[in-house]
Design an enzyme around this catalytic site. Structure first.
Site, PDB file in Angstrom:
ATOM      1  N   HIS A  87     136.154  38.879  74.055  1.00 31.21           N
ATOM      2  CA  HIS A  87     135.007  39.115  74.811  1.00 31.21           C
ATOM      3  C   HIS A  87     135.701  40.047  75.995  1.00 31.21           C
ATOM      4  O   HIS A  87     136.343  39.629  76.501  1.00 31.21           O
ATOM      5  CB  HIS A  87     134.055  38.175  75.199  1.00 31.21           C
ATOM      6  N   GLU A 154     131.075  46.392  71.560  1.00 30.87           N
ATOM      7  CA  GLU A 154     130.445  45.949  72.483  1.00 30.87           C
ATOM      8  C   GLU A 154     130.824  46.702  73.877  1.00 30.87           C
ATOM      9  O   GLU A 154     131.755  46.653  74.404  1.00 30.87           O
ATOM     10  CB  GLU A 154     130.459  44.600  73.166  1.00 30.87           C
ATOM     11  N   GLY A 160     124.772  43.611  79.688  1.00 31.80           N
ATOM     12  CA  GLY A 160     124.009  43.211  80.769  1.00 31.80           C
ATOM     13  C   GLY A 160     123.554  44.237  81.897  1.00 31.80           C
ATOM     14  O   GLY A 160     123.122  43.926  82.764  1.00 31.80           O
TER      15      GLY A 160
HETATM   16  P1  PGA Z   1     124.030  41.254  77.124  1.00 27.03           P
HETATM   17  O1  PGA Z   1     125.414  40.557  76.589  1.00 27.03           O
HETATM   18  O2  PGA Z   1     123.081  41.191  75.837  1.00 27.03           O
HETATM   19  O3  PGA Z   1     123.395  40.357  77.966  1.00 27.03           O
HETATM   20  O4  PGA Z   1     123.969  42.673  77.455  1.00 27.03           O
HETATM   21  C1  PGA Z   1     126.247  40.995  75.278  1.00 27.03           C
HETATM   22  C2  PGA Z   1     127.490  40.365  75.438  1.00 27.03           C
HETATM   23  O5  PGA Z   1     128.226  40.292  76.239  1.00 27.03           O
HETATM   24  O6  PGA Z   1     127.777  39.833  74.177  1.00 27.03           O
END
Ligand code: PGA
Length: 228
Positions: A87, A154, A160
């Site tokens: 991540h 991602e 976020g």
């Molecule tokens: P988010 O995070 O949906 O809050 O943007 C996604 C993630 O970090 O897996």
């Protein structure tokens, strides 16, 4: 069938977990997976039958003097079937490298735990328009692997922030990833997914599901996403 994965990150406590489980109700055919913080992985016994458990991380080592780490064997022991690795928050805050992430992948593989491998570029890389190459480099070690693999695209700038790439941009990046790994690999999208944008995202042809952060903490919203 798509994968809908909820990453709780470092949020919640045991009463939140109980509340979440009581309020989550979803009859979707999608594969629903939640990744709570490690101390709550033992709630696996309390999950509804259609919800699977993932860890948020695993040690790159098998066992030994690695204070604070949790091995793949321990996750297997708890009957955890999936594990997020790489991540961007771990790449950023604990400087995890692609080599370490690959070691984690190998540990999970030994214990038949399916990895959810996160890749994605920063805002700076996107602005330089080198994001495709950047992500292809992150995939380098997985090109010839035939075991069950799940990737999550991602873009860091979408996590976020409420910003998401265009639908065609996401489709393009999913293709780039699929072109560089074995044909049975699944690719999810993550970054600011919520109940409002989920159905548009899930309509992307080559997309196999969603990795949801903040919105997964609300069991009603997460159920709506899973049913989108
Ligand atoms: P988010 O995070 O949906 O809050 O943007 C996604 C993630 O970090 O897996």
């Amino acid at each position: 069938m798509k994968y809908i994965v909820g990453n709780f990150k470092m949020n919640g406590d045991s009463s939140m977990m109980i509340d979440w489980i009581q309020k989550f109700s979803c009859s979707s055919k999608n594969k629903i997976i939640i990744a709570p913080p490690q101390p709550y992985l033992n709630f696996i016994d309390k999950l509804p039958n259609n919800v699977f458990m993932a860890a948020q991380d695993v040690s790159p080592y098998q066992d030994g003097a690695y204070t604070g780490q949790v091995s793949a064997k321990m996750l297997y022991d708890l009957k955890v079937s999936y594990c997020i690795i790489g991540h961007s928050e771990r790449r950023e805050y604990v400087k995890e490298t692609d080599d370490q992430i690959y070691q984690k992948f190998c540990q999970l593989n030994e214990c038949s735990i399916t990895p959810i491998i996160c890749v994605g570029e920063s805002q700076e890389i996107r602005e330089k328009n080198t994001h495709e190459n950047f992500v292809v480099n992150q995939l380098e070690k997985y090109t010839d692997i035939n075991e069950e693999l799940i990737f999550a695209y991602e873009p860091i700038w979408a996590i976020g922030t409420g910003k998401i790439p265009t639908i065609s941009d996401i489709g393009q990046m999913i293709n780039v990833i699929k072109d560089n790994v074995s044909s049975n690999a699944k690719v999810l999208y993550g970054g600011s997914v919520n109940a409002k944008n989920a159905s548009n995202l899930l309509a992307i042809d080559n997309l196999d599901g969603l990795l949801v952060g903040g919105a997964s903490l609300n069991p009603v919203e997460f159920a709506n996403i899973a049913q989108s």
